[in-house]
Write a protein that holds these residues in place. Structure first.
Motif, PDB file in Angstrom:
ATOM      1  N   LEU A 245     -11.718   2.835 -22.206  1.00 55.18           N
ATOM      2  CA  LEU A 245     -11.959   2.165 -23.475  1.00 55.18           C
ATOM      3  C   LEU A 245     -13.445   1.929 -23.711  1.00 55.18           C
ATOM      4  N   GLU A 246     -14.148   1.416 -22.737  1.00 54.49           N
ATOM      5  CA  GLU A 246     -15.574   1.160 -22.922  1.00 54.49           C
ATOM      6  C   GLU A 246     -16.360   2.461 -23.009  1.00 54.49           C
ATOM      7  N   LYS A 247     -15.925   3.449 -22.233  1.00 59.19           N
ATOM      8  CA  LYS A 247     -16.625   4.734 -22.192  1.00 59.19           C
ATOM      9  C   LYS A 247     -16.557   5.432 -23.543  1.00 59.19           C
ATOM     10  N   TYR A 248     -15.361   5.350 -24.186  1.00 55.77           N
ATOM     11  CA  TYR A 248     -15.175   6.068 -25.447  1.00 55.77           C
ATOM     12  C   TYR A 248     -15.030   5.120 -26.633  1.00 55.77           C
ATOM     13  N   ARG A 249     -15.465   3.862 -26.478  1.00 55.87           N
ATOM     14  CA  ARG A 249     -15.177   2.853 -27.502  1.00 55.87           C
ATOM     15  C   ARG A 249     -15.776   3.220 -28.856  1.00 55.87           C
TER      16      ARG A 249
ATOM     17  N   VAL B  62     -14.340  -8.105 -25.259  1.00 59.58           N
ATOM     18  CA  VAL B  62     -14.350  -7.941 -23.807  1.00 59.58           C
ATOM     19  C   VAL B  62     -12.985  -8.227 -23.193  1.00 59.58           C
ATOM     20  N   TRP B  63     -12.265  -9.187 -23.760  1.00 64.02           N
ATOM     21  CA  TRP B  63     -10.984  -9.591 -23.175  1.00 64.02           C
ATOM     22  C   TRP B  63      -9.929  -8.487 -23.250  1.00 64.02           C
ATOM     23  N   VAL B  64     -10.138  -7.510 -24.122  1.00 64.08           N
ATOM     24  CA  VAL B  64      -9.141  -6.450 -24.306  1.00 64.08           C
ATOM     25  C   VAL B  64      -8.933  -5.674 -23.014  1.00 64.08           C
ATOM     26  N   LYS B  65     -10.025  -5.377 -22.302  1.00 65.41           N
ATOM     27  CA  LYS B  65      -9.884  -4.625 -21.052  1.00 65.41           C
ATOM     28  C   LYS B  65      -9.098  -5.438 -20.021  1.00 65.41           C
ATOM     29  N   LYS B  66      -9.370  -6.727 -19.953  1.00 63.61           N
ATOM     30  CA  LYS B  66      -8.630  -7.586 -19.023  1.00 63.61           C
ATOM     31  C   LYS B  66      -7.146  -7.638 -19.401  1.00 63.61           C
ATOM     32  N   TYR B  67      -6.895  -7.660 -20.702  1.00 64.60           N
ATOM     33  CA  TYR B  67      -5.499  -7.692 -21.154  1.00 64.60           C
ATOM     34  C   TYR B  67      -4.786  -6.400 -20.784  1.00 64.60           C
TER      35      TYR B  67
ATOM     36  N   ARG C 156      -0.652   4.715 -20.655  1.00 67.30           N
ATOM     37  CA  ARG C 156      -1.644   4.413 -21.677  1.00 67.30           C
ATOM     38  C   ARG C 156      -2.488   3.179 -21.332  1.00 67.30           C
ATOM     39  N   THR C 157      -1.888   2.147 -20.740  1.00 63.69           N
ATOM     40  CA  THR C 157      -2.695   0.985 -20.341  1.00 63.69           C
ATOM     41  C   THR C 157      -3.699   1.390 -19.263  1.00 63.69           C
ATOM     42  N   ASN C 158      -3.268   2.253 -18.365  1.00 65.06           N
ATOM     43  CA  ASN C 158      -4.159   2.736 -17.313  1.00 65.06           C
ATOM     44  C   ASN C 158      -5.288   3.582 -17.917  1.00 65.06           C
ATOM     45  N   TYR C 159      -4.931   4.461 -18.850  1.00 67.83           N
ATOM     46  CA  TYR C 159      -5.925   5.341 -19.464  1.00 67.83           C
ATOM     47  C   TYR C 159      -6.942   4.534 -20.279  1.00 67.83           C
TER      48      TYR C 159
ATOM     49  N   GLY D 107       2.374 -10.680 -26.781  1.00 68.62           N
ATOM     50  CA  GLY D 107       0.921 -10.520 -26.858  1.00 68.62           C
ATOM     51  C   GLY D 107       0.473  -9.114 -27.173  1.00 68.62           C
ATOM     52  N   HIS D 108       1.355  -8.135 -26.980  1.00 64.61           N
ATOM     53  CA  HIS D 108       0.986  -6.751 -27.306  1.00 64.61           C
ATOM     54  C   HIS D 108       0.676  -6.592 -28.791  1.00 64.61           C
ATOM     55  N   LEU D 109       1.253  -7.459 -29.607  1.00 62.99           N
ATOM     56  CA  LEU D 109       0.978  -7.399 -31.044  1.00 62.99           C
ATOM     57  C   LEU D 109      -0.485  -7.790 -31.311  1.00 62.99           C
ATOM     58  N   VAL D 110      -0.980  -8.785 -30.579  1.00 62.15           N
ATOM     59  CA  VAL D 110      -2.387  -9.185 -30.702  1.00 62.15           C
ATOM     60  C   VAL D 110      -3.290  -8.055 -30.222  1.00 62.15           C
ATOM     61  N   LEU D 111      -2.893  -7.407 -29.122  1.00 60.60           N
ATOM     62  CA  LEU D 111      -3.668  -6.278 -28.611  1.00 60.60           C
ATOM     63  C   LEU D 111      -3.771  -5.168 -29.647  1.00 60.60           C
ATOM     64  N   ALA D 112      -2.682  -4.900 -30.342  1.00 61.64           N
ATOM     65  CA  ALA D 112      -2.686  -3.832 -31.352  1.00 61.64           C
ATOM     66  C   ALA D 112      -3.737  -4.105 -32.424  1.00 61.64           C
ATOM     67  N   PHE D 113      -3.821  -5.366 -32.870  1.00 62.63           N
ATOM     68  CA  PHE D 113      -4.822  -5.698 -33.895  1.00 62.63           C
ATOM     69  C   PHE D 113      -6.236  -5.673 -33.320  1.00 62.63           C
ATOM     70  N   ALA D 114      -6.355  -6.040 -32.028  1.00 65.34           N
ATOM     71  CA  ALA D 114      -7.681  -5.999 -31.397  1.00 65.34           C
ATOM     72  C   ALA D 114      -8.186  -4.563 -31.280  1.00 65.34           C
ATOM     73  N   LEU D 115      -7.288  -3.618 -31.068  1.00 62.53           N
ATOM     74  CA  LEU D 115      -7.676  -2.221 -30.942  1.00 62.53           C
ATOM     75  C   LEU D 115      -8.105  -1.614 -32.271  1.00 62.53           C
ATOM     76  N   LEU D 116      -7.791  -2.300 -33.379  1.00 63.57           N
ATOM     77  CA  LEU D 116      -8.218  -1.822 -34.691  1.00 63.57           C
ATOM     78  C   LEU D 116      -9.722  -1.976 -34.896  1.00 63.57           C
ATOM     79  N   ARG D 117     -10.303  -2.896 -34.144  1.00 54.34           N
ATOM     80  CA  ARG D 117     -11.742  -3.132 -34.285  1.00 54.34           C
ATOM     81  C   ARG D 117     -12.536  -1.951 -33.706  1.00 54.34           C
ATOM     82  N   LYS D 118     -13.612  -1.643 -34.346  1.00 50.68           N
ATOM     83  CA  LYS D 118     -14.444  -0.531 -33.863  1.00 50.68           C
ATOM     84  C   LYS D 118     -15.027  -0.849 -32.492  1.00 50.68           C
TER      85      LYS D 118
END
Length: 396
Positions: free
Chosen positions: A388-392, A339-344, A380-383, A324-335
């Protein structure tokens, strides 16, 4: 009975006893043990059976460690654990010539078998060399070039063969510990093996099970005995060195995962510190990290669930190298990540922590070089979870 008849009977007895002894000398059956070589496929050594037939003046080696490179879909079958190995036969001279060219030592243990046992062993090997029987499904730990020979000895001798349980002293070693002895100076191969093989090999191996390694089987043969077939005697009546080459003291390459992964960890630590000071995420580094871990997770997943390899099951490396980390990588490409990214990210942090706990509890031994990678993943997951929302809206 007259003295003449007694003498005649004694002569007949001695005559047939002499014929029996001559027959017993017809065959010489030996275990050949070859030292490890420089390449990974040679790293664990090799075993084979030599059959010298003096009456026919033949000298052959039966080898269970061969396979056919021309097998259709060779690499696919190898990866899926569906590649069949086979029993092959070569002349003793050709066999020894191969190892002489590779500068690998070869030792011979001549077995003290009766004529009936020798004949049974020869017939067993001949039957197993038939085209319809020579192939078998290879398993590195439980069905390989060494265990096939051990199992043949068990079949031929039955309960007359007694293996010693005191000599090898492997009672505190797991299967992983045993193979680590041979690949410690091959750090990338060692890492690959530890990534691919699961918790099933982290149980302790018995002396009998340790015979999947040729050198351990050689020691077991040296300490085994034959009972109930005349006087109790050692299984091996003679040992000799056929080829003797000094073992090279292999040195670990300076290009190894230990310092490289620590360098990666230091780099990510600096990136995180700078990002915290500048209120930036530098997501490009995380995307690269999660792409690599995701791809690795797919490999671990397929080895566990889509192959017939017995040793790749229950592989808890999947806790940190998750598909699933591969899906996360593509999700992080979005500007604007969903919402699910933070839960992941929280779930990925928990899974990475769980991998460390599993390691500490001894449920699976992970490769030592992975410590900095796990620390990076936790960092990095902790950071990202907290920022993520603060600096999104900020991009690296």
């Amino acid at each position: 009975m007259s003295l003449k008849n007694k003498i005649f009977g004694l002569i007949i007895f001695l005559f047939f006893s002499h014929l029996s002894n001559l027959a017993a000398q017809t065959y010489q059956i030996s275990l050949l043990t070859c030292d490890p070589g420089d390449e990974l496929y040679m790293a664990f050594g090799h075993s084979a059976i030599r059959v010298l037939d003096r009456s026919k003046r033949t000298d052959y080696v039966f080898n269970y460690g061969t396979f056919n490179f021309n097998t259709p879909n060779f690499y696919g079958k190898f990866a899926a654990g569906k590649l069949d190995y086979m029993l092959s036969v070569s002349t003793y001279a050709d066999f020894i010539s191969t190892y002489a060219n590779e500068k690998r030592s070869v030792r011979e243990q001549v077995l003290d078998l009766s004529f009936e046992q020798q004949k049974y062993m020869v017939e067993f090997l001949q039957v197993n060399y038939l085209p319809e029987r020579r192939f078998y499904r290879y398993d590195f730990f439980f069905d390989n070039c060494a265990t096939r020979i051990r199992d043949a000895m068990d079949l031929v001798l039955g309960d007359k063969l007694v293996w010693s349980e005191d000599e090898l002293d492997v009672t505190d070693k797991t299967f992983r510990d045993l193979i680590d002895e041979y690949v410690l100076t091959m750090p990338w191969a060692d890492l690959g093996i530890d990534l691919a093989l699961g918790a099933v090999i982290d149980r302790k191996a018995s002396n009998w099970e340790a015979q999947f390694l040729p050198e351990y089987m050689e020691k077991s043969f040296a300490n085994a005995t034959i009972v109930g077939d005349g006087p109790t005697r050692p299984l091996v009546k003679e040992s000799r060195v056929i080829l003797d080459f000094p073992r090279q003291n292999a040195q670990m390459s300076s290009f190894n995962p230990y310092w490289i992964f620590w360098a990666v960890a230091i780099a990510f630590t600096l990136i995180t510190y700078i990002g915290f000071k500048r209120k930036q995420l530098y997501l490009g580094f995380d995307i690269a990290l999660f792409v690599v871990l995701g791809l690795l997770g797919i490999v671990v997943f397929l080895l566990w669930f889509a192959t017939e390899h017995s040793a790749t099951q229950w592989n808890w490396n999947i806790l940190w190298a998750f598909p699933g980390h591969l899906v996360l990588a593509f999700a992080l490409l979005r500007k604007q990540p969903k919402v699910w990214v933070k839960k992941y990210l929280l779930a990925a942090l928990i899974l990475a922590d769980a991998a460390v706990v599993f390691w500490i509890l001894g449920w699976q031994s992970l490769h030592p070089s992975l410590i900095p990678i796990l620390l990076v993943l936790i960092l990095r997951t902790n950071y990202l979870y907290y920022n993520l929302e603060k600096y999104r809206s900020l991009r690296a």
